[in-house]
Motif scaffolding. Structure first.
Motif, PDB file in Angstrom:
ATOM      1  N   LEU A 172       0.849  -1.191   0.000  1.00 12.68           N
ATOM      2  CA  LEU A 172       0.000   0.000   0.000  1.00 12.68           C
ATOM      3  C   LEU A 172       0.880   1.235   0.000  1.00 12.68           C
ATOM      4  O   LEU A 172       1.884   1.300   0.707  1.00 12.68           O
ATOM      5  N   ASP A 173       0.506   2.241  -0.795  1.00 12.89           N
ATOM      6  CA  ASP A 173       1.331   3.445  -0.832  1.00 12.89           C
ATOM      7  C   ASP A 173       0.462   4.692  -0.843  1.00 12.89           C
ATOM      8  O   ASP A 173      -0.740   4.650  -1.089  1.00 12.89           O
ATOM      9  N   THR A 174       1.087   5.808  -0.575  1.00 12.00           N
ATOM     10  CA  THR A 174       0.403   7.089  -0.527  1.00 12.00           C
ATOM     11  C   THR A 174       1.441   8.180  -0.693  1.00 12.00           C
ATOM     12  O   THR A 174       2.635   7.914  -0.800  1.00 12.00           O
ATOM     13  N   SER A 175       0.981   9.410  -0.733  1.00 12.07           N
ATOM     14  CA  SER A 175       1.897  10.545  -0.816  1.00 12.07           C
ATOM     15  C   SER A 175       1.287  11.709  -0.059  1.00 12.07           C
ATOM     16  O   SER A 175       0.157  11.647   0.399  1.00 12.07           O
ATOM     17  N   GLY A 176       2.039  12.781   0.069  1.00 14.33           N
ATOM     18  CA  GLY A 176       1.526  13.936   0.800  1.00 14.33           C
ATOM     19  C   GLY A 176       1.957  13.934   2.245  1.00 14.33           C
ATOM     20  O   GLY A 176       2.569  12.985   2.732  1.00 14.33           O
ATOM     21  N   ALA A 177       1.631  15.002   2.942  1.00  8.73           N
ATOM     22  CA  ALA A 177       2.066  15.179   4.325  1.00  8.73           C
ATOM     23  C   ALA A 177       0.953  14.823   5.304  1.00  8.73           C
ATOM     24  O   ALA A 177      -0.219  14.781   4.953  1.00  8.73           O
ATOM     25  N   PHE A 178       1.352  14.557   6.553  1.00 13.86           N
ATOM     26  CA  PHE A 178       0.382  14.353   7.633  1.00 13.86           C
ATOM     27  C   PHE A 178      -0.116  15.738   8.042  1.00 13.86           C
ATOM     28  O   PHE A 178       0.441  16.373   8.924  1.00 13.86           O
ATOM     29  N   ASP A 179      -1.145  16.224   7.391  1.00 16.54           N
ATOM     30  CA  ASP A 179      -1.547  17.601   7.616  1.00 16.54           C
ATOM     31  C   ASP A 179      -3.066  17.723   7.670  1.00 16.54           C
ATOM     32  O   ASP A 179      -3.755  17.609   6.658  1.00 16.54           O
ATOM     33  N   ALA A 180      -3.576  17.956   8.876  1.00 17.43           N
ATOM     34  CA  ALA A 180      -5.019  18.143   9.041  1.00 17.43           C
ATOM     35  C   ALA A 180      -5.469  19.445   8.395  1.00 17.43           C
ATOM     36  O   ALA A 180      -6.658  19.655   8.143  1.00 17.43           O
ATOM     37  N   GLY A 181      -4.507  20.332   8.096  1.00 16.27           N
ATOM     38  CA  GLY A 181      -4.837  21.620   7.501  1.00 16.27           C
ATOM     39  C   GLY A 181      -5.462  21.499   6.132  1.00 16.27           C
ATOM     40  O   GLY A 181      -6.182  22.399   5.683  1.00 16.27           O
ATOM     41  N   VAL A 182      -5.209  20.398   5.426  1.00 14.64           N
ATOM     42  CA  VAL A 182      -5.798  20.190   4.110  1.00 14.64           C
ATOM     43  C   VAL A 182      -7.314  20.125   4.213  1.00 14.64           C
ATOM     44  O   VAL A 182      -8.038  20.732   3.430  1.00 14.64           O
ATOM     45  N   ALA A 183      -7.814  19.374   5.196  1.00  9.22           N
ATOM     46  CA  ALA A 183      -9.257  19.253   5.390  1.00  9.22           C
ATOM     47  C   ALA A 183      -9.858  20.577   5.827  1.00  9.22           C
ATOM     48  O   ALA A 183     -10.962  20.939   5.404  1.00  9.22           O
ATOM     49  N   VAL A 184      -9.135  21.316   6.665  1.00 11.13           N
ATOM     50  CA  VAL A 184      -9.618  22.617   7.129  1.00 11.13           C
ATOM     51  C   VAL A 184      -9.700  23.598   5.960  1.00 11.13           C
ATOM     52  O   VAL A 184     -10.673  24.355   5.827  1.00 11.13           O
ATOM     53  N   GLU A 185      -8.699  23.570   5.099  1.00 12.06           N
ATOM     54  CA  GLU A 185      -8.699  24.440   3.919  1.00 12.06           C
ATOM     55  C   GLU A 185      -9.863  24.113   2.998  1.00 12.06           C
ATOM     56  O   GLU A 185     -10.519  25.000   2.449  1.00 12.06           O
ATOM     57  N   LYS A 186     -10.123  22.809   2.839  1.00 13.65           N
ATOM     58  CA  LYS A 186     -11.247  22.384   2.005  1.00 13.65           C
ATOM     59  C   LYS A 186     -12.564  22.877   2.583  1.00 13.65           C
ATOM     60  O   LYS A 186     -13.441  23.362   1.852  1.00 13.65           O
ATOM     61  N   LEU A 187     -12.711  22.770   3.904  1.00 18.28           N
ATOM     62  CA  LEU A 187     -13.934  23.226   4.562  1.00 18.28           C
ATOM     63  C   LEU A 187     -14.119  24.729   4.364  1.00 18.28           C
ATOM     64  O   LEU A 187     -15.232  25.205   4.135  1.00 18.28           O
ATOM     65  N   THR A 188     -13.034  25.487   4.425  1.00 16.38           N
ATOM     66  CA  THR A 188     -13.087  26.941   4.237  1.00 16.38           C
ATOM     67  C   THR A 188     -13.631  27.282   2.859  1.00 16.38           C
ATOM     68  O   THR A 188     -14.508  28.153   2.712  1.00 16.38           O
TER      69      THR A 188
END
Length: 259
Positions: A172-188
């Motif tokens: 299993l693989d993924t990319s990107g950072a451990f960042d809750a800010g992405v979800a917050v930015e999306k909500l904004t």
């Protein structure tokens, strides 16, 4: 009835095969009796995947694909473990949930409908940026919580569970950072588009914490700001959104999470 040792042997024999998930669930259930078992993979660049879902109670997984995986997972305390890179190990929902978790809309409209009464997750990291949560649940089937001994048993088998899971799902693989800010930015962005509400980054962060079930006291602790400051932010948010209650806040923002 097969012994726990025999079932473990079966799981090991199927380690590289298609039947591994079922064999793993059978062994774990024999070692730590449960009503349902779910294996979730959390990633950095996409929604989670349910790799395994077994239950005798239909409600438990009824909304797994359409609700949880689509966006409700963002409000799940177990997903928070992924974001915070919590150490691998055994976690009980009641020990990690926010102080007002049982009163938030996620709990009432999603988690509550599963009929779950207790849940324990065995968390491991098979590859960079990926966490796997083997969730053992108790629901209306037995209507009883895990005993102290059963939780201890989960801790006892965890090293084996971790080794097997990490071996089988190492690709299993993924990319990107451990960042809750992405979800917050999306909500904004969604708040502006859907409701014409322009939240500041801090206001959006606080909205997200409220949706997850944090009280003002808990938010002040999470963000290392004064309790009174949180109260000021909440008043600002309510004014911008033209609402007067937390229930209205939930009604406005929870539907946006799944978009």
């Amino acid at each position: 009835m097969k012994s726990v040792g025999t079932l473990l042997g079966k799981a090991i024999q199927n380690l590289d095969g298609l039947e591994f998930g079922a064999a793993l669930a059978e062994w774990v259930t024999a070692a730590v009796p449960n009503d349902n078992i779910t294996l979730l993979a959390y990633f950095q660049d996409r929604n989670p995947e349910a790799l395994l879902a077994r239950s005798q109670t239909p409600e438990v997984h009824a909304d797994l694909d359409k609700g949880y995986v689509k966006g409700a997972y963002l409000l799940d305390p177990f997903h928070e473990l992924h974001l915070s890179r919590a150490p691998s190990g055994v976690y009980r929902l009641s020990d990690i949930a926010p102080d007002r978790f049982a009163k938030n809309r996620y709990f009432i409209e999603y988690y509550g409908k599963t009929t779950m009464v207790d849940e324990v997750a065995l968390v491991s990291y098979p590859s960079q940026g990926v966490s796997l949560h083997l969730c053992l649940g108790r629901d209306k089937g037995s209507n009883r919580k895990f005993s102290a001994k059963e939780v201890k048993d989960a801790h006892s088998i965890f090293p084996i569970v971790e080794a097997l899971i990490n071996r089988h799902w190492s690709d299993l693989d993924t990319s990107g950072a451990f960042d809750a800010g992405v979800a917050v930015e999306k909500l904004t962005k969604l708040a502006q588009k859907a409701h014409g509400v322009n939240l500041t980054p801090r206001q959006a962060e606080i909205v997200f914490l409220i949706l997850k079930g944090h009280s003002s006291t808990s938010i002040s602790y999470e963000l290392s700001i004064a309790y009174q400051t949180v109260k000021v932010f909440r008043r600002q948010i309510y004014k911008k959104c033209n609402i007067s209650s937390q229930a209205e806040l939930f009604s406005m923002f929870v539907p946006l999470i799944s978009k």
